[in-house]
Design an enzyme around this catalytic site. Structure first.
Site, PDB file in Angstrom:
ATOM      1  N   SER A 137      74.205  -7.917 124.634  1.00 41.88           N
ATOM      2  CA  SER A 137      74.624  -9.145 125.324  1.00 41.88           C
ATOM      3  C   SER A 137      73.539 -10.205 125.146  1.00 41.88           C
ATOM      4  O   SER A 137      72.379  -9.864 124.836  1.00 41.88           O
ATOM      5  CB  SER A 137      74.779  -8.842 126.821  1.00 41.88           C
ATOM      6  OG  SER A 137      74.909 -10.027 127.571  1.00 41.88           O
ATOM      7  N   TYR A 150      72.423  -4.535 134.945  1.00 42.70           N
ATOM      8  CA  TYR A 150      73.165  -4.889 133.726  1.00 42.70           C
ATOM      9  C   TYR A 150      72.214  -5.405 132.644  1.00 42.70           C
ATOM     10  O   TYR A 150      72.213  -4.930 131.505  1.00 42.70           O
ATOM     11  CB  TYR A 150      74.230  -5.940 134.040  1.00 42.70           C
ATOM     12  CG  TYR A 150      75.101  -6.322 132.847  1.00 42.70           C
ATOM     13  CD1 TYR A 150      76.166  -5.508 132.455  1.00 42.70           C
ATOM     14  CD2 TYR A 150      74.858  -7.475 132.109  1.00 42.70           C
ATOM     15  CE1 TYR A 150      76.960  -5.838 131.361  1.00 42.70           C
ATOM     16  CE2 TYR A 150      75.643  -7.816 131.017  1.00 42.70           C
ATOM     17  CZ  TYR A 150      76.704  -6.992 130.649  1.00 42.70           C
ATOM     18  OH  TYR A 150      77.487  -7.334 129.561  1.00 42.70           O
TER      19      TYR A 150
HETATM   20  P1  NAD Z   1      86.392  -4.921 129.166  1.00 41.33           P
HETATM   21  O1  NAD Z   1      86.168  -4.485 130.565  1.00 41.33           O
HETATM   22  O2  NAD Z   1      87.414  -5.947 128.904  1.00 41.33           O
HETATM   23  O3  NAD Z   1      86.629  -3.640 128.231  1.00 41.33           O
HETATM   24  C1  NAD Z   1      85.697  -2.565 128.305  1.00 41.33           C
HETATM   25  C2  NAD Z   1      86.384  -1.263 127.936  1.00 41.33           C
HETATM   26  O4  NAD Z   1      85.430  -0.207 128.143  1.00 41.33           O
HETATM   27  C3  NAD Z   1      87.599  -0.952 128.821  1.00 41.33           C
HETATM   28  O5  NAD Z   1      88.702  -0.535 128.039  1.00 41.33           O
HETATM   29  C4  NAD Z   1      87.098   0.182 129.716  1.00 41.33           C
HETATM   30  O6  NAD Z   1      88.127   1.076 130.151  1.00 41.33           O
HETATM   31  C5  NAD Z   1      86.098   0.875 128.789  1.00 41.33           C
HETATM   32  N1  NAD Z   1      85.136   1.714 129.530  1.00 41.33           N
HETATM   33  C6  NAD Z   1      84.441   1.395 130.648  1.00 41.33           C
HETATM   34  N2  NAD Z   1      83.717   2.441 131.068  1.00 41.33           N
HETATM   35  C7  NAD Z   1      83.946   3.455 130.177  1.00 41.33           C
HETATM   36  C8  NAD Z   1      83.492   4.785 130.073  1.00 41.33           C
HETATM   37  N3  NAD Z   1      82.663   5.329 130.978  1.00 41.33           N
HETATM   38  N4  NAD Z   1      83.944   5.557 129.037  1.00 41.33           N
HETATM   39  C9  NAD Z   1      84.811   5.039 128.131  1.00 41.33           C
HETATM   40  N5  NAD Z   1      85.283   3.781 128.187  1.00 41.33           N
HETATM   41  C10 NAD Z   1      84.855   2.988 129.201  1.00 41.33           C
HETATM   42  O7  NAD Z   1      84.961  -5.434 128.630  1.00 41.33           O
HETATM   43  P2  NAD Z   1      84.596  -6.418 127.411  1.00 41.33           P
HETATM   44  O8  NAD Z   1      84.335  -7.749 127.988  1.00 41.33           O
HETATM   45  O9  NAD Z   1      85.512  -6.240 126.283  1.00 41.33           O
HETATM   46  O10 NAD Z   1      83.149  -5.821 127.069  1.00 41.33           O
HETATM   47  C11 NAD Z   1      82.900  -4.979 125.965  1.00 41.33           C
HETATM   48  C12 NAD Z   1      81.388  -4.900 125.786  1.00 41.33           C
HETATM   49  O11 NAD Z   1      80.883  -6.218 125.534  1.00 41.33           O
HETATM   50  C13 NAD Z   1      80.648  -4.396 127.023  1.00 41.33           C
HETATM   51  O12 NAD Z   1      79.594  -3.558 126.641  1.00 41.33           O
HETATM   52  C14 NAD Z   1      80.109  -5.662 127.659  1.00 41.33           C
HETATM   53  O13 NAD Z   1      78.971  -5.445 128.442  1.00 41.33           O
HETATM   54  C15 NAD Z   1      79.821  -6.494 126.425  1.00 41.33           C
HETATM   55  N6  NAD Z   1      79.767  -7.935 126.668  1.00 41.33           N
HETATM   56  C16 NAD Z   1      80.839  -8.593 127.166  1.00 41.33           C
HETATM   57  C17 NAD Z   1      80.744  -9.973 127.398  1.00 41.33           C
HETATM   58  C18 NAD Z   1      81.893 -10.765 127.966  1.00 41.33           C
HETATM   59  O14 NAD Z   1      81.673 -11.938 128.342  1.00 41.33           O
HETATM   60  N7  NAD Z   1      83.088 -10.254 128.040  1.00 41.33           N
HETATM   61  C19 NAD Z   1      79.553 -10.640 127.101  1.00 41.33           C
HETATM   62  C20 NAD Z   1      78.479  -9.927 126.575  1.00 41.33           C
HETATM   63  C21 NAD Z   1      78.598  -8.566 126.358  1.00 41.33           C
END
Ligand code: NAD
Length: 255
Positions: A137, A150
């Site tokens: 991130s 986080y």
């Molecule tokens: P999201 O919540 O939309 O999707 C995350 C997925 O991970 C979901 O399908 C969830 O069921 C799955 N998950 C959660 N815990 C789990 C576990 N213990 N085992 C297996 N699967 C699990 O999230 P996103 O926004 O698509 O984020 C994806 C990645 O990107 C994450 O690591 C997040 O920290 C990172 N990220 C997101 C953003 C943002 O703004 N959305 C920004 C920076 C980084």
């Protein structure tokens, strides 16, 4: 980008950035396994045809990860690309964070990447080829308030990325991808919890130099590029995809 017959695992592939990655790898001809705790991943995989499959797996638990990778090897053979994408958000300071919350965030955001790498890398070593992408991130570099566990987990992912790159070179590469705000269910759920979601969304748009948040597809484009042979000279790096978030100094009086 061609991934003809390349075997890919995407954690957290049922939703958001992971889901967009699954689609992008599929379009390139890959065989893709989704590891997720959300059963929606099953329906999604079914909708994409025979080259995608879903395994219900909590990637923060070693026994589940070990079993999942055994099944994957049996079904499609050695994994060549691993995208450690599963993650959860939380909001708290050090003094507010309970031990349970700290452990949960570290286990899902960090330990999961270690565990999946632990079981995927031996297959990559056998093939003498592989790539581990860790979805970190912008919070690996800069932090908002109230995100102590986080931001710590996302910063540590950069260390894991470097270690994998150093320990398994030259045949295995590892790269961290560091997104700014991306329009996913994670973001939508988190802004819904605020008293004025529209205002928060507008703030999110404004804080990026490009005046908008990113899309899952934009992040998936970068992840597929970095996983491909086109990026064969990139390893151990943290690549930001953040619309310019975090490169300006707030409060400047000069325009
Ligand atoms: P999201 O919540 O939309 O999707 C995350 C997925 O991970 C979901 O399908 C969830 O069921 C799955 N998950 C959660 N815990 C789990 C576990 N213990 N085992 C297996 N699967 C699990 O999230 P996103 O926004 O698509 O984020 C994806 C990645 O990107 C994450 O690591 C997040 O920290 C990172 N990220 C997101 C953003 C943002 O703004 N959305 C920004 C920076 C980084």
């Amino acid at each position: 980008m061609s991934f003809e017959n390349v075997k890919v695992v995407v954690t957290g592939g049922a939703k958001g950035i992971g889901r967009a990655c699954v689609e992008a790898f599929m379009e390139g001809g890959a065989k893709v396994c989704i590891l997720d705790i959300d059963q929606a991943g099953q329906e999604f995989a079914d909708s994409l045809g025979n080259d995608t499959f879903f395994i219900h797996c909590d990637v923060s638990k070693e026994d589940e990860v070990k079993t999942a990778f055994r099944k994957i090897e049996k079904k499609i053979g050695a994994v060549e690309v691993l995208v450690n994408n599963a993650g959860i958000q939380s909001y708290s300071t050090v003094t507010e964070t309970t031990e349970e919350e700290w452990d949960l965030i570290m286990n899902v955001n960090l330990k999961s990447a270690f565990l999946c790498s632990k079981y995927a890398i031996p297959m990559m070593l056998e093939k003498k080829k592989g790539c581990v992408i860790n979805v970190a991130s912008v919070q690996s570099f800069i932090s908002q308030k109230n995100v102590a566990p986080y931001t710590t987990s996302k910063t540590a992912l950069l260390g894991l990325t470097r270690s994998i790159a150093v320990d398994y070179a030259p045949n295995i590469r590892s790269v961290a991808v560091c997104p700014g705000t991306v329009d996913t269910p994670m973001l939508r759920n988190s802004i819904q919890e605020s008293p004025n979601p529209d205002e928060v969304l507008e703030e999110c748009n404004e804080m990026h130099l490009v005046k908008r948040i990113g899309s899952s597809n934009e992040v998936a484009e970068l992840i597929t590029y970095l996983s491909s042979d086109k990026a064969s000279f990139i390893t151990g790096q943290a690549i930001r995809i953040d619309g310019g978030l975090g490169i300006t100094i707030a409060g400047s009086k000069r325009d």
